[in-house]
Each structure stands twice: as C-alpha cells, then as structure tokens.
Design an enzyme around this catalytic site. Structure first.
Site, PDB file in Angstrom:
ATOM      1  N   GLY A 279     -48.636 -44.644   9.528  1.00 44.02           N
ATOM      2  CA  GLY A 279     -49.785 -44.870   9.761  1.00 44.02           C
ATOM      3  C   GLY A 279     -50.313 -45.355  10.981  1.00 44.02           C
ATOM      4  O   GLY A 279     -49.120 -45.447  11.614  1.00 44.02           O
TER       5      GLY A 279
ATOM      6  N   GLN B 126     -53.833 -47.297  19.036  1.00 42.63           N
ATOM      7  CA  GLN B 126     -52.463 -47.447  19.275  1.00 42.63           C
ATOM      8  C   GLN B 126     -52.389 -46.102  20.218  1.00 42.63           C
ATOM      9  O   GLN B 126     -50.944 -46.467  20.562  1.00 42.63           O
ATOM     10  CB  GLN B 126     -51.847 -46.741  18.036  1.00 42.63           C
ATOM     11  CG  GLN B 126     -51.850 -48.221  17.098  1.00 42.63           C
ATOM     12  CD  GLN B 126     -50.847 -48.697  15.728  1.00 42.63           C
ATOM     13  OE1 GLN B 126     -51.215 -47.952  15.226  1.00 42.63           O
ATOM     14  NE2 GLN B 126     -49.942 -48.208  16.299  1.00 42.63           N
TER      15      GLN B 126
ATOM     16  N   CYS C 125     -44.560 -51.826  12.916  1.00 45.35           N
ATOM     17  CA  CYS C 125     -45.701 -51.005  13.301  1.00 45.35           C
ATOM     18  C   CYS C 125     -44.494 -50.046  14.314  1.00 45.35           C
ATOM     19  O   CYS C 125     -44.337 -50.672  15.067  1.00 45.35           O
ATOM     20  CB  CYS C 125     -46.871 -51.889  13.745  1.00 45.35           C
ATOM     21  SG  CYS C 125     -47.763 -51.597  14.961  1.00 45.35           S
ATOM     22  N   LEU C 126     -45.939 -49.147  14.795  1.00 47.63           N
ATOM     23  CA  LEU C 126     -45.086 -48.344  16.164  1.00 47.63           C
ATOM     24  C   LEU C 126     -45.461 -48.930  17.346  1.00 47.63           C
ATOM     25  O   LEU C 126     -44.328 -48.279  18.372  1.00 47.63           O
ATOM     26  CB  LEU C 126     -45.806 -46.951  16.028  1.00 47.63           C
ATOM     27  CG  LEU C 126     -45.350 -45.745  14.783  1.00 47.63           C
ATOM     28  CD1 LEU C 126     -46.167 -44.812  14.309  1.00 47.63           C
ATOM     29  CD2 LEU C 126     -44.003 -45.665  14.319  1.00 47.63           C
TER      30      LEU C 126
ATOM     31  N   HIS D  19     -52.868 -52.959   6.841  1.00 45.63           N
ATOM     32  CA  HIS D  19     -52.113 -53.245   8.436  1.00 45.63           C
ATOM     33  C   HIS D  19     -53.004 -52.220   9.399  1.00 45.63           C
ATOM     34  O   HIS D  19     -53.912 -52.384  10.825  1.00 45.63           O
ATOM     35  CB  HIS D  19     -50.898 -52.474   8.098  1.00 45.63           C
ATOM     36  CG  HIS D  19     -50.226 -52.312   8.962  1.00 45.63           C
ATOM     37  ND1 HIS D  19     -49.157 -53.178   9.884  1.00 45.63           N
ATOM     38  CD2 HIS D  19     -50.065 -51.171  10.635  1.00 45.63           C
ATOM     39  CE1 HIS D  19     -48.662 -52.634  10.935  1.00 45.63           C
ATOM     40  NE2 HIS D  19     -49.117 -51.747  11.471  1.00 45.63           N
ATOM     41  N   GLU D  20     -53.337 -50.686   9.062  1.00 42.60           N
ATOM     42  CA  GLU D  20     -54.304 -49.945   9.563  1.00 42.60           C
ATOM     43  C   GLU D  20     -55.318 -50.449   9.845  1.00 42.60           C
ATOM     44  O   GLU D  20     -55.908 -50.317  11.610  1.00 42.60           O
ATOM     45  CB  GLU D  20     -54.163 -48.846   9.859  1.00 42.60           C
ATOM     46  CG  GLU D  20     -52.756 -47.845   9.001  1.00 42.60           C
ATOM     47  CD  GLU D  20     -51.729 -48.431  10.324  1.00 42.60           C
ATOM     48  OE1 GLU D  20     -52.412 -48.505  11.571  1.00 42.60           O
ATOM     49  OE2 GLU D  20     -50.859 -47.825  10.346  1.00 42.60           O
TER      50      GLU D  20
ATOM     51  N   HIS E 138     -55.885 -53.252  12.616  1.00 42.80           N
ATOM     52  CA  HIS E 138     -56.154 -52.647  14.286  1.00 42.80           C
ATOM     53  C   HIS E 138     -57.152 -52.222  14.839  1.00 42.80           C
ATOM     54  O   HIS E 138     -57.444 -52.794  15.970  1.00 42.80           O
ATOM     55  CB  HIS E 138     -54.815 -51.739  14.290  1.00 42.80           C
ATOM     56  CG  HIS E 138     -53.142 -51.406  14.065  1.00 42.80           C
ATOM     57  ND1 HIS E 138     -52.681 -51.948  15.049  1.00 42.80           N
ATOM     58  CD2 HIS E 138     -52.492 -50.826  13.524  1.00 42.80           C
ATOM     59  CE1 HIS E 138     -51.392 -51.580  14.893  1.00 42.80           C
ATOM     60  NE2 HIS E 138     -51.257 -51.450  14.728  1.00 42.80           N
TER      61      HIS E 138
HETATM   62 NI    NI Z   1     -49.321 -50.780  13.096  1.00 39.32          NI
END
Ligand code: NI
Length: 157
Positions: free
Chosen positions: A46, A51, A89-90, A131-132, A135
């Site tokens: 995701g 991000q 998370c990236l 999660h997304e 963000h």
């Molecule tokens: Ni993330």
C-alpha cells in the site's frame, strides 16, 4: 510512468492532512500510475499520496499481487471486530510494530474515473485500508502501535 521519491518518517509532509480530489486529470492519473510503480518497486502492499510528497486523498493498495485498488477520497463507513498484528510502512523502512486494527471494514471511495464505490474487507486488506487512510490524516502506524518498533529480520533468499 516513473518512480517517485518516497518520503520518510521525520518529513513534515507525512504529518499533514491531505486535500480532497475534486477532478480527475492527466496529472493525477500519472500520479496514480507512479504510485503503483513506486509501491511495487519497494515491495509494498500500500502507498498513500503524501508518501510521495503529494497532499491528495489518494491511496493505492495491492495485498495479494492480483487485486490493485485505487481509493480516491476514501472514508470508512463501518468498522468492527479487532485484529492485532505486525505492520510496516514504506516510510519507516526496516521496521515493524504490532498495531490493533478493526478486523472488518467497509470503505466508500471513488475510483480513478471518480465513480463512487464501496469495498468490504477483512484481515490484511482491512488492515491495509486503515493504515493508508491514516496517512491521509497525517497519522503513522507507530502512533498507534501497542508494542515497540522492531527491526525487521530478513530471511536469506
Ligand atoms: Ni504507510
């Protein structure tokens, strides 16, 4: 399509609230394509627009390598149950922590043609959606973690 620079924890842009998408245009379609490329390149499941430095309410998700979702202006309209599991998370590479999430969610969103849709999800997909969506509000999973941030242990290939 192209890879975009991923923003990392500590970058102020990850803490801002994103703006609604009102119209779809080539610039935003390119962004969506680049978000998928960037997510797949980083082996993520995701990615949210902030991000990659864009404060728009857009996320891309693909938790099973087969079902890509683009969620524009997504809103959770139902959530129930609870699951606790490791999340990464990236924007926090190499880290994981345990995060409680609803087991089941229903999310209303717009697709890339700005058609209204809903998605009903359990388990990992429900976790990824939560999660997304966080963000888009400037929230990172580490804010919600019930345990410490741990280093990921990579297995030898
Ligand atoms: Ni993330």
């Amino acid at each position: 399509m192209a890879l975009r620079q991923i923003r990392y924890d500590g970058d102020d842009i990850l803490r801002k609230r994103c703006k609604e998408v009102k119209t779809m245009n080539d610039r935003t379609r390119t962004l969506i394509g680049d978000m998928f490329d960037t997510m797949y390149d980083a082996n993520g499941v995701g990615l949210a627009a902030p991000q990659v430095g864009v404060l728009k309410r857009i996320v891309v998700i693909n938790v099973d390598d087969e079902t890509p979702y683009v969620l524009v202006n997504p809103v959770l309209i139902e959530q129930d149950g609870e699951q606790i599991g490791d999340e990464g998370c990236l924007s926090l590479p190499g880290k994981v922590a345990e995060v409680p999430r609803p087991e089941h969610v229903i999310c209303r969103y717009y697709d890339e043609d700005l058609k209204e849709k809903t998605i009903e999800a359990d388990g990992l997909l429900a976790r990824a959606i939560c999660h997304e969506l966080d963000h888009l509000e400037g929230v990172l999973y580490k804010d919600l973690a019930v345990g410490p941030l741990r280093e990921v242990e990579y297995e030898d290939e």
